[in-house]
Design a protein around this motif. Structure first.
Motif, PDB file in Angstrom:
ATOM      1  N   VAL A  26       0.824  -1.223   0.000  1.00  0.00           N
ATOM      2  CA  VAL A  26       0.000   0.000   0.000  1.00  0.00           C
ATOM      3  C   VAL A  26       0.849   1.260   0.000  1.00  0.00           C
ATOM      4  O   VAL A  26       0.369   2.341  -0.346  1.00  0.00           O
ATOM      5  CB  VAL A  26      -0.971   0.038   1.201  1.00  0.00           C
ATOM      6  CG1 VAL A  26      -2.022  -1.045   1.064  1.00  0.00           C
ATOM      7  CG2 VAL A  26      -0.237  -0.083   2.517  1.00  0.00           C
ATOM      8  N   GLY A  35      -1.423   9.795   1.285  1.00  0.00           N
ATOM      9  CA  GLY A  35      -1.585  10.437  -0.009  1.00  0.00           C
ATOM     10  C   GLY A  35      -2.580  11.579  -0.021  1.00  0.00           C
ATOM     11  O   GLY A  35      -3.498  11.646   0.795  1.00  0.00           O
ATOM     12  N   TRP A  37      -5.049  13.028  -2.810  1.00  0.00           N
ATOM     13  CA  TRP A  37      -5.572  12.452  -4.046  1.00  0.00           C
ATOM     14  C   TRP A  37      -6.239  13.470  -4.956  1.00  0.00           C
ATOM     15  O   TRP A  37      -6.909  13.089  -5.924  1.00  0.00           O
ATOM     16  CB  TRP A  37      -6.537  11.318  -3.703  1.00  0.00           C
ATOM     17  CG  TRP A  37      -5.858  10.202  -2.954  1.00  0.00           C
ATOM     18  CD1 TRP A  37      -5.593  10.162  -1.617  1.00  0.00           C
ATOM     19  CD2 TRP A  37      -5.324   9.003  -3.504  1.00  0.00           C
ATOM     20  NE1 TRP A  37      -4.932   9.002  -1.294  1.00  0.00           N
ATOM     21  CE2 TRP A  37      -4.760   8.264  -2.435  1.00  0.00           C
ATOM     22  CE3 TRP A  37      -5.273   8.463  -4.792  1.00  0.00           C
ATOM     23  CZ2 TRP A  37      -4.145   7.036  -2.620  1.00  0.00           C
ATOM     24  CZ3 TRP A  37      -4.661   7.227  -4.974  1.00  0.00           C
ATOM     25  CH2 TRP A  37      -4.105   6.527  -3.894  1.00  0.00           C
ATOM     26  N   LEU A  46      -6.897   2.327 -10.054  1.00  0.00           N
ATOM     27  CA  LEU A  46      -5.706   2.945  -9.485  1.00  0.00           C
ATOM     28  C   LEU A  46      -4.528   1.981  -9.570  1.00  0.00           C
ATOM     29  O   LEU A  46      -4.620   0.830  -9.133  1.00  0.00           O
ATOM     30  CB  LEU A  46      -5.947   3.329  -8.030  1.00  0.00           C
ATOM     31  CG  LEU A  46      -7.028   4.378  -7.766  1.00  0.00           C
ATOM     32  CD1 LEU A  46      -7.207   4.575  -6.261  1.00  0.00           C
ATOM     33  CD2 LEU A  46      -6.697   5.700  -8.446  1.00  0.00           C
ATOM     34  N   GLU A  48       0.045   1.697  -9.406  1.00  0.00           N
ATOM     35  CA  GLU A  48       1.159   2.178  -8.595  1.00  0.00           C
ATOM     36  C   GLU A  48       1.526   3.620  -8.945  1.00  0.00           C
ATOM     37  O   GLU A  48       1.902   4.400  -8.067  1.00  0.00           O
ATOM     38  CB  GLU A  48       2.371   1.267  -8.770  1.00  0.00           C
ATOM     39  CG  GLU A  48       3.511   1.597  -7.839  1.00  0.00           C
ATOM     40  CD  GLU A  48       4.623   0.578  -7.881  1.00  0.00           C
ATOM     41  OE1 GLU A  48       5.625   0.836  -8.577  1.00  0.00           O
ATOM     42  OE2 GLU A  48       4.483  -0.475  -7.222  1.00  0.00           O
ATOM     43  N   ARG A  51      -0.743   5.883  -7.108  1.00  0.00           N
ATOM     44  CA  ARG A  51      -0.445   5.830  -5.669  1.00  0.00           C
ATOM     45  C   ARG A  51       0.785   6.681  -5.341  1.00  0.00           C
ATOM     46  O   ARG A  51       0.774   7.475  -4.387  1.00  0.00           O
ATOM     47  CB  ARG A  51      -0.220   4.376  -5.239  1.00  0.00           C
ATOM     48  CG  ARG A  51       0.190   4.227  -3.784  1.00  0.00           C
ATOM     49  CD  ARG A  51      -0.901   4.710  -2.854  1.00  0.00           C
ATOM     50  NE  ARG A  51      -0.511   4.583  -1.467  1.00  0.00           N
ATOM     51  CZ  ARG A  51      -0.453   5.582  -0.595  1.00  0.00           C
ATOM     52  NH1 ARG A  51      -0.762   6.806  -0.960  1.00  0.00           N
ATOM     53  NH2 ARG A  51      -0.101   5.368   0.644  1.00  0.00           N
ATOM     54  N   SER A  54      -0.035  10.331  -5.514  1.00  0.00           N
ATOM     55  CA  SER A  54      -0.773  10.830  -4.347  1.00  0.00           C
ATOM     56  C   SER A  54       0.172  11.154  -3.201  1.00  0.00           C
ATOM     57  O   SER A  54       0.002  12.162  -2.503  1.00  0.00           O
ATOM     58  CB  SER A  54      -1.821   9.805  -3.891  1.00  0.00           C
ATOM     59  OG  SER A  54      -1.236   8.736  -3.148  1.00  0.00           O
ATOM     60  N   GLN A  55       1.173  10.323  -3.001  1.00  0.00           N
ATOM     61  CA  GLN A  55       2.118  10.548  -1.906  1.00  0.00           C
ATOM     62  C   GLN A  55       3.025  11.743  -2.187  1.00  0.00           C
ATOM     63  O   GLN A  55       3.331  12.534  -1.295  1.00  0.00           O
ATOM     64  CB  GLN A  55       2.944   9.278  -1.688  1.00  0.00           C
ATOM     65  CG  GLN A  55       2.085   8.109  -1.216  1.00  0.00           C
ATOM     66  CD  GLN A  55       2.866   6.812  -1.114  1.00  0.00           C
ATOM     67  OE1 GLN A  55       3.248   6.409  -0.019  1.00  0.00           O
ATOM     68  NE2 GLN A  55       3.111   6.183  -2.244  1.00  0.00           N
ATOM     69  N   TRP A 232      -7.402   7.192  -0.181  1.00  0.00           N
ATOM     70  CA  TRP A 232      -6.693   6.160   0.582  1.00  0.00           C
ATOM     71  C   TRP A 232      -7.535   4.897   0.690  1.00  0.00           C
ATOM     72  O   TRP A 232      -7.041   3.789   0.464  1.00  0.00           O
ATOM     73  CB  TRP A 232      -6.340   6.697   1.959  1.00  0.00           C
ATOM     74  CG  TRP A 232      -5.889   5.696   2.982  1.00  0.00           C
ATOM     75  CD1 TRP A 232      -6.540   5.353   4.127  1.00  0.00           C
ATOM     76  CD2 TRP A 232      -4.676   4.933   2.964  1.00  0.00           C
ATOM     77  NE1 TRP A 232      -5.819   4.425   4.822  1.00  0.00           N
ATOM     78  CE2 TRP A 232      -4.664   4.138   4.135  1.00  0.00           C
ATOM     79  CE3 TRP A 232      -3.607   4.830   2.077  1.00  0.00           C
ATOM     80  CZ2 TRP A 232      -3.626   3.262   4.436  1.00  0.00           C
ATOM     81  CZ3 TRP A 232      -2.569   3.947   2.377  1.00  0.00           C
ATOM     82  CH2 TRP A 232      -2.577   3.182   3.545  1.00  0.00           C
ATOM     83  N   TRP A 235      -7.792   3.071  -2.650  1.00  0.00           N
ATOM     84  CA  TRP A 235      -6.555   2.333  -2.905  1.00  0.00           C
ATOM     85  C   TRP A 235      -6.477   1.081  -2.030  1.00  0.00           C
ATOM     86  O   TRP A 235      -6.099   0.001  -2.504  1.00  0.00           O
ATOM     87  CB  TRP A 235      -5.363   3.247  -2.639  1.00  0.00           C
ATOM     88  CG  TRP A 235      -4.039   2.551  -2.650  1.00  0.00           C
ATOM     89  CD1 TRP A 235      -3.264   2.261  -1.575  1.00  0.00           C
ATOM     90  CD2 TRP A 235      -3.329   2.053  -3.788  1.00  0.00           C
ATOM     91  NE1 TRP A 235      -2.106   1.613  -1.966  1.00  0.00           N
ATOM     92  CE2 TRP A 235      -2.126   1.472  -3.324  1.00  0.00           C
ATOM     93  CE3 TRP A 235      -3.588   2.038  -5.163  1.00  0.00           C
ATOM     94  CZ2 TRP A 235      -1.190   0.890  -4.184  1.00  0.00           C
ATOM     95  CZ3 TRP A 235      -2.646   1.461  -6.023  1.00  0.00           C
ATOM     96  CH2 TRP A 235      -1.469   0.900  -5.531  1.00  0.00           C
TER      97      TRP A 235
END
Length: 271
Positions: A26, A35, A37, A46, A48, A51, A54-55, A232, A235
């Motif tokens: 995750v 994250g 978003w 969604l 990688e 993801r 988002s971070q 989140w 995901w």
């Protein structure tokens, strides 16, 4: 200071040591945050790439709030694997970025991933006991680490000490929605990380008040939960079934007992 002189809680020591939270699927790309978003279509599958975006976006949200001056000296408290430090160096053109983390294993991993230089360094230290000089930094940031800090008042005092006049601090993390006495028990019932002491149930107002008490001004607190929790949870749906405990973060937000906040403040500039 030798590492054994830092008071690392057993839950933090295990989660960021042998367990290495960054290995969990995750947390793609080496970041460890829920994250931000905004701009990511949650109705589409969604992957990688989304993801990681988002971070990175969460860091950008914090760095933008820090209003970095030209050639800023930036400190990240709770830097983990240093991915946010690297993003700062890559995208914000600072003079130097320093990552500090209490966990020696996280620092080891950060140094394995990134080459230290005059512009990028990693140092062990506690949020409440920063190993830096007074007025050393133009900005202090922290991304999803404050939920672990045992003493928010001590962190605020240290952040104020290392900030130059006019410098800014920007912190984002998840906090209890308010200081109602029942909140810690409610969060512990839904989320084992609050029950075992990894995450601490304090309201964002506690950090805001600590910044003000430390002499910082222009303190602001804003909820960004609507840009965190739905993405989140969507995901998480790839890996965790509904009603399993990680999905309870969104449930806690929907019940009004937990939220995600951005807290900012500024060191006064007498000039």
């Amino acid at each position: 200071m030798p590492q054994d002189e830092y008071a690392i809680s057993p839950a933090v020591r295990e989660t960021y040591g042998p367990a290495d939270l960054s290995r969990e699927p995750v947390f793609a790309g080496g970041f460890i945050n829920f994250g931000h978003w905004h701009g990511i279509d949650l109705a589409e599958p969604l992957g990688e790439a989304e993801r990681i975006r988002s971070q990175e976006n969460l860091y950008r949200r914090v760095l933008d709030a820090a209003e970095l001056p030209k050639e800023a000296r930036v400190l990240e408290v709770g830097c983990g694997l240093g991915m946010g430090c690297a993003l700062t160096l890559r995208e914000y053109d600072p003079a130097a970025v320093t990552g500090v983390d209490i966990h020696p294993e996280q620092l080891r991993r950060a140094r394995e991933r990134h080459t230290e230089s005059a512009q990028l360094r990693f140092t062990q230290g506690a949020a409440e006991q920063l190993p830096f000089d007074k007025s050393e930094f133009d900005a202090v940031i922290s991304v999803e680490a404050a939920q672990h800090f045992p003493d928010l008042a001590a962190f605020a005092t240290e952040a104020a000490r290392v900030l130059r006049p006019g410098g800014r601090v920007a912190v984002t993390s998840f906090f209890a929605a308010d200081d109602t006495p029942e909140r810690p028990a409610q969060l512990a019932e839904l989320l084992p990380t609050f029950a075992d002491g990894l995450d601490l149930a304090r309201p964002a107002t506690a950090l805001a008040e600590a910044f003000a008490a430390a002499g910082l001004e222009g303190v602001g607190t804003v909820s960004i939960g609507d840009q965190v929790w739905p993405g989140w949870d969507t995901w998480l749906g790839r890996l965790w079934a509904p009603d399993t405990w990680p999905r309870n973060f969104r449930k806690a937000w929907q019940r009004g007992i937990l939220d995600y906040y951005l807290v900012t403040a500024r060191q006064p500039d007498p000039s």
